[in-house]
Design an enzyme around this catalytic site. Structure first.
Site, mmCIF file in Angstrom:
data_model
loop_
_atom_site.group_PDB
_atom_site.id
_atom_site.type_symbol
_atom_site.label_atom_id
_atom_site.label_comp_id
_atom_site.label_asym_id
_atom_site.label_seq_id
_atom_site.Cartn_x
_atom_site.Cartn_y
_atom_site.Cartn_z
ATOM 1 N N HIS A 87 63.534 7.462 -15.544
ATOM 2 C CA HIS A 87 62.344 8.743 -15.319
ATOM 3 C C HIS A 87 62.315 9.115 -14.108
ATOM 4 O O HIS A 87 61.278 9.454 -13.631
ATOM 5 C CB HIS A 87 61.134 7.839 -15.828
ATOM 6 C CG HIS A 87 61.040 7.189 -17.234
ATOM 7 N ND1 HIS A 87 60.451 8.255 -18.263
ATOM 8 C CD2 HIS A 87 61.338 6.307 -17.902
ATOM 9 C CE1 HIS A 87 60.698 7.390 -19.077
ATOM 10 N NE2 HIS A 87 61.231 6.493 -19.212
ATOM 11 N N ASN A 160 56.148 7.457 -24.359
ATOM 12 C CA ASN A 160 57.218 8.246 -24.240
ATOM 13 C C ASN A 160 56.772 9.476 -25.650
ATOM 14 O O ASN A 160 55.846 9.385 -26.197
ATOM 15 C CB ASN A 160 58.384 7.839 -24.965
ATOM 16 C CG ASN A 160 59.275 7.072 -23.760
ATOM 17 O OD1 ASN A 160 58.994 7.185 -22.609
ATOM 18 N ND2 ASN A 160 60.135 6.022 -24.134
ATOM 19 N N TYR A 374 57.000 -2.970 -13.761
ATOM 20 C CA TYR A 374 56.551 -1.792 -13.182
ATOM 21 C C TYR A 374 56.096 -2.054 -11.758
ATOM 22 O O TYR A 374 56.251 -1.452 -10.757
ATOM 23 C CB TYR A 374 55.729 -0.998 -14.013
ATOM 24 C CG TYR A 374 56.160 -0.223 -15.150
ATOM 25 C CD1 TYR A 374 56.769 -1.045 -16.141
ATOM 26 C CD2 TYR A 374 56.302 1.162 -15.152
ATOM 27 C CE1 TYR A 374 57.582 -0.398 -17.252
ATOM 28 C CE2 TYR A 374 56.928 1.562 -16.367
ATOM 29 C CZ TYR A 374 57.441 0.840 -17.206
ATOM 30 O OH TYR A 374 58.134 1.417 -18.350
HETATM 31 FE FE1 HDE Z 1 59.908 2.290 -18.473
HETATM 32 N N1 HDE Z 1 60.227 1.825 -16.770
HETATM 33 N N2 HDE Z 1 60.609 0.454 -18.861
HETATM 34 N N3 HDE Z 1 59.463 2.331 -20.752
HETATM 35 N N4 HDE Z 1 58.741 4.070 -18.325
HETATM 36 C C1 HDE Z 1 59.929 2.932 -15.647
HETATM 37 O O1 HDE Z 1 58.980 2.238 -13.631
HETATM 38 C C2 HDE Z 1 60.967 -0.646 -17.924
HETATM 39 C C3 HDE Z 1 59.713 1.478 -21.615
HETATM 40 C C4 HDE Z 1 58.544 4.773 -19.160
HETATM 41 O O2 HDE Z 1 56.222 8.937 -14.691
HETATM 42 C C5 HDE Z 1 60.098 2.092 -14.265
HETATM 43 O O3 HDE Z 1 57.928 3.222 -11.853
HETATM 44 C C6 HDE Z 1 61.462 -1.872 -18.849
HETATM 45 C C7 HDE Z 1 59.227 2.034 -22.894
HETATM 46 C C8 HDE Z 1 57.922 6.137 -18.320
HETATM 47 O O4 HDE Z 1 56.443 7.251 -13.199
HETATM 48 C C9 HDE Z 1 60.519 0.746 -14.585
HETATM 49 C C10 HDE Z 1 61.542 -1.481 -20.108
HETATM 50 C C11 HDE Z 1 58.540 3.235 -22.593
HETATM 51 C C12 HDE Z 1 58.151 5.939 -17.233
HETATM 52 C C13 HDE Z 1 60.655 0.532 -15.969
HETATM 53 C C14 HDE Z 1 60.928 -0.168 -20.189
HETATM 54 C C15 HDE Z 1 58.662 3.379 -21.312
HETATM 55 C C16 HDE Z 1 58.989 4.519 -17.100
HETATM 56 C C17 HDE Z 1 61.019 3.054 -13.445
HETATM 57 C C18 HDE Z 1 61.601 -2.177 -21.151
HETATM 58 C C19 HDE Z 1 57.603 3.924 -23.650
HETATM 59 C C20 HDE Z 1 57.857 6.733 -16.000
HETATM 60 C C21 HDE Z 1 60.296 3.688 -12.382
HETATM 61 C C22 HDE Z 1 61.048 -3.620 -21.173
HETATM 62 C C23 HDE Z 1 56.579 3.302 -24.170
HETATM 63 C C24 HDE Z 1 56.477 6.718 -15.578
HETATM 64 C C25 HDE Z 1 58.753 2.962 -12.647
HETATM 65 C C26 HDE Z 1 56.509 7.696 -14.346
HETATM 66 C C27 HDE Z 1 59.312 4.170 -15.939
HETATM 67 C C28 HDE Z 1 60.834 -0.399 -16.705
HETATM 68 C C29 HDE Z 1 60.757 0.651 -21.490
HETATM 69 C C30 HDE Z 1 58.115 4.567 -20.546
HETATM 70 C C31 HDE Z 1 61.872 0.475 -13.704
HETATM 71 C C32 HDE Z 1 61.821 -3.009 -18.024
HETATM 72 C C33 HDE Z 1 59.237 1.336 -24.194
HETATM 73 C C34 HDE Z 1 57.036 7.122 -18.989
HETATM 74 O O5 HDE Z 1 59.691 -0.227 -13.880
#
Ligand code: HDE
Length: 698
Positions: A87, A160, A374
């Protein structure tokens, strides 16, 4: 030393205006007028000269002593912070959430019980795979993250634009991301899933099949950030005053209607405008056309969940609306573009673990992993444990605890006490009975690295999704699979993917196999559970979920020397009255003289303003200009691409010459420019019936 510079900058004189600065050599740097505050270093020291470094003589070496230069360059060297691993590319805006329907029966969270009250929000939309500088319009899932600054602390709904996910367990997330990102040895492709490592991983992960259906559908080609749905994905809990729990799923529904582009258009948008979505959001907010979403919930009890034919804790499943209908509870309006991209959009730190009292987590194993990830990622991305003090992240309600010090501490806590229990200071913070509580679940299973048997059905909802789509959407999905897999070099990966598709729908598998030129269908992949036929879920479609309107849309009108002034004016007026923004496009940005002798300025130059960036176009040309532009590739593309992307086209006689040169056919979407009302109607929707005559879809 008062000589003139070669570029003609006037020589210095004693009469230097307040807005000019003089270098050692006497050069004068003219500044724009206005009353400017004095420039200082970050320590507040006023700076006399912001043009020249301190050197030993005009042609001598620069001195280490120059703290002004060193501070400026040092700061610049550190201007970039690590981008988000996923993202990274995103755009954000400020706004508010207004609750219209109280959930007080289910929760004690004030943000969900105080109707009519506005809660400040910041929303960030993103692509997943590309880097921060990548394009806005690849085929990709979009992040839809909203920070609510509630009176009981920040609530981050980090969702999402698709309601399910690729994997069931957080353990697989790094693998998924490594597979989709550019391949580590060659560092390409950027922002694209169409490559071997992604499909290698996917073809070995049956649980990803439902998400793959969504990802290959038009959902991942949103027309605008304003026309996307958003989903919290996981089940969360709402807890009432007595701690009773109700499961909840969150949905954002765009008031602008749901709208996507088609693949060829999305591909061409990548060259037309890297910042297509960011610019669209910026321009809409700037012109006061504030995007709005309804917040809706699905509520169900533990007992009801037990009866579902799937496990709602499995993030690869939706709760169909026929099973649990959506209830609209509020609206979000985005009405303010950030003042500074870096300070706000880049530094905003979301975390699904940020929930106020009255909201709680479910045991979804993906969510459980996210609760850790996060905060951890922000520590390295934002450089330390005090990122919550950055203005965009700081709660709007008071916050206090005994945490102290660390990198970038901005606060100056007072007093002797930074511990508890304590008795020396009356105002030191204490836990409160109104504070956050967790639902008192009784999970007494055996410890182990296990996956629930109820997570084993990987294909039924994938089949439900595919079979619920309209025919053109099914064809787009099949063609998307053909496109992606055609970029995969390894034949066995292509085959393995098709063998997965066989478990979803054999006609889909056959169409993809044909599109790939496979001579025989591979055997179906081994399935833990065969797919069941489920009732269709119409809510998954894009077609039919848009609004037949021009409100909030964008119309391009091509004109040139001698264009009919009255016709141009009437078209523009009709389109604007219908709520659309008009962009006048001409071969020269300076514009052209119209039929009545008036001069019309252009908003965009033809070569840099292709029809991809509009929802529909009109072409108003004199006979001569029509003939001349029929020899101009950019003009031919303007017309032929609008036709190919199923858009309405209005034209006059001169415009018709260009349409003929561009091989534009004839249907209900091609209208006379003299009929503005007909154009407004045709432009309010895509011409789906045109598609079969245009491309051979899988
Ligand atoms: Fe994320 N995800 N994610 N994700 N995600 C990040 O956090 C992570 C997942 C989502 O505009 C990171 O600050 C893991 C699902 C959005 O700043 C990180 C897993 C969904 C955004 C991270 C998931 C998301 C992130 C990268 C599986 C939809 C952007 C930078 C266990 C429900 C937020 C950050 C923004 C961002 C980890 C799965 C949505 C690395 C470990 C499912 C919208 O922390």
């Amino acid at each position: 030393m008062a000589a003139s510079k070669p570029n003609g900058t006037p020589a210095a004189s004693d009469n230097v205006p307040a807005t000019a600065q003089r270098g050692e050599g006497g050069e004068l740097h003219q500044q724009a007028g206005g009353s400017h505050p004095p420039l200082t270093t970050n320590q507040g020291i006023p700076v006399s000269d912001n043009q020249n470094s301190l050197r030993q003589g005009p042609r001598g070496p620069t001195l280490l002593e120059d703290f002004v230069l060193r501070e400026k360059i040092t700061h610049f060297d550190h201007e970039r912070i690590p981008e988000r691993i996923v993202h990274a590319r995103g755009s954000g805006a400020h706004g508010y959430f207004e609750l219209t329907h109280s959930l007080e029966r289910y929760t004690r969270a004030k943000v969900l019980t105080e109707t009519g009250k506005r809660t400040e929000v910041f929303a960030r939309f993103s692509t997943v795979a590309g880097g921060a500088g990548s394009v806005d319009t690849p085929r990709d899932v979009r992040g839809f993250a909203v920070k609510f600054y509630t009176p009981e602390g920040n609530w981050d709904l980090v969702g999402n634009n698709i309601p399910v996910f690729f994997i069931q367990d957080a353990m697989k997330f790094p693998d998924l991301v490594h597979a989709v990102k550019m391949e580590p040895d060659r560092a390409f492709p950027q922002a694209a899933s169409a490559h071997d490592t992604f499909w290698d991983f996917i073809s070995l992960m049956p649980e990803s099949m439902h998400m793959i259906m969504w990802a290959m559908s038009d959902r991942t080609l949103p027309r605008s950030l304003r026309t996307m749905e958003g989903f919290g994905v996981h089940s969360f809990r709402l807890l009432d005053e007595d701690g009773n729990s109700t499961f909840v799923k969150f949905h954002w529904r765009p008031k602008q209607g749901l709208q996507s582009t088609i693949w060829d258009e999305a591909l061409k948008l990548q060259s037309a405008d890297n910042d297509f979505h960011r610019r669209d959001l910026f321009e809409a907010i700037s012109r006061g056309d504030f995007p709005e979403w309804e917040l809706a919930v699905q509520l169900f009890t533990e007992e009801e969940a037990e009866q579902f034919p799937f496990d709602h804790l499995d993030p690869t499943k939706i709760v169909p609306e026929s099973l649990v209908p959506l209830q609209v509870i509020g609206r979000m309006v985005l009405d303010r573009w950030p003042d500074n991209f870096f300070a706000e959009t880049e530094q905003v730190a979301f975390c699904p673990a940020n929930v106020p009292p009255g909201i709680d987590f479910s045991n979804d194993p993906l969510l459980q992993g996210r609760l850790f990830s996060y905060l951890d990622t922000q520590l390295s991305r934002l450089g330390g444990p005090n990122f919550h003090q950055i203005p965009i992240n700081a709660p709007r309600c008071p916050f206090a605890n005994n945490q102290r010090d660390g990198h970038m501490q901005m606060q100056v806590p007072k007093g002797r006490v930074a511990y508890e229990p304590s008795s020396l200071q009356d105002d030191s913070p204490r836990g409160t009975p109104r504070g956050f509580t967790s639902h008192a679940t009784a999970d007494d299973g055996r410890k182990g690295r296990t996956r629930a048997a109820s997570f084993a059905d990987h294909y039924s909802q994938a089949r439900m999704f595919f079979r619920s789509l309209e025919a053109p959407e099914q064809a787009h999905l099949a063609s998307a699979l053909v496109f992606e897999l055609s970029k995969v070099e390894t034949a066995k990966v292509r085959e393995r993917t098709v063998s997965q598709l066989r478990n979803i729908d054999d006609t889909l598998a056959q169409r993809v196999a044909d599109g790939l030129g496979m001579t025989a269908l591979p055997e179906p992949a081994p399935a833990a559970m065969p797919a069941q036929d489920l009732p269709p879920a119409p809510e998954v479609r894009v077609i039919g979920r848009g609004l037949e309107t021009l409100a909030g849309r964008s119309i391009g009108i091509l004109f040139d020397e001698g264009s009919d002034a009255a016709l141009l004016g009437a078209l523009k007026q009709a389109v604007q009255k219908a709520g659309a923004a008009v962009t006048l496009v001409a071969p020269k940005v300076g514009g052209a003289r119209l039929s009545d002798g008036s001069h019309q300025q252009a908003d965009g130059q033809l070569a840099g303003t292709p029809s991809e960036v509009f929802d529909a176009v009109a072409i108003v040309l004199s006979a001569e200009a029509g003939k001349a532009l029929a020899k101009e590739a950019a003009a031919i593309d303007f017309a032929s691409h609008a036709w190919a992307h199923l858009k309405a086209l209005a034209h006059d006689e001169g415009g018709k010459v260009l349409l003929q040169a561009a091989n534009v056919g004839n249907d209900e979407g091609i209208v006379e420019a003299t009929q503005p009302a007909a154009f407004v109607k045709a432009a309010s929707t895509r011409q789906w019936s045109r598609e079969p005559s245009l491309r051979l879809l899988a």
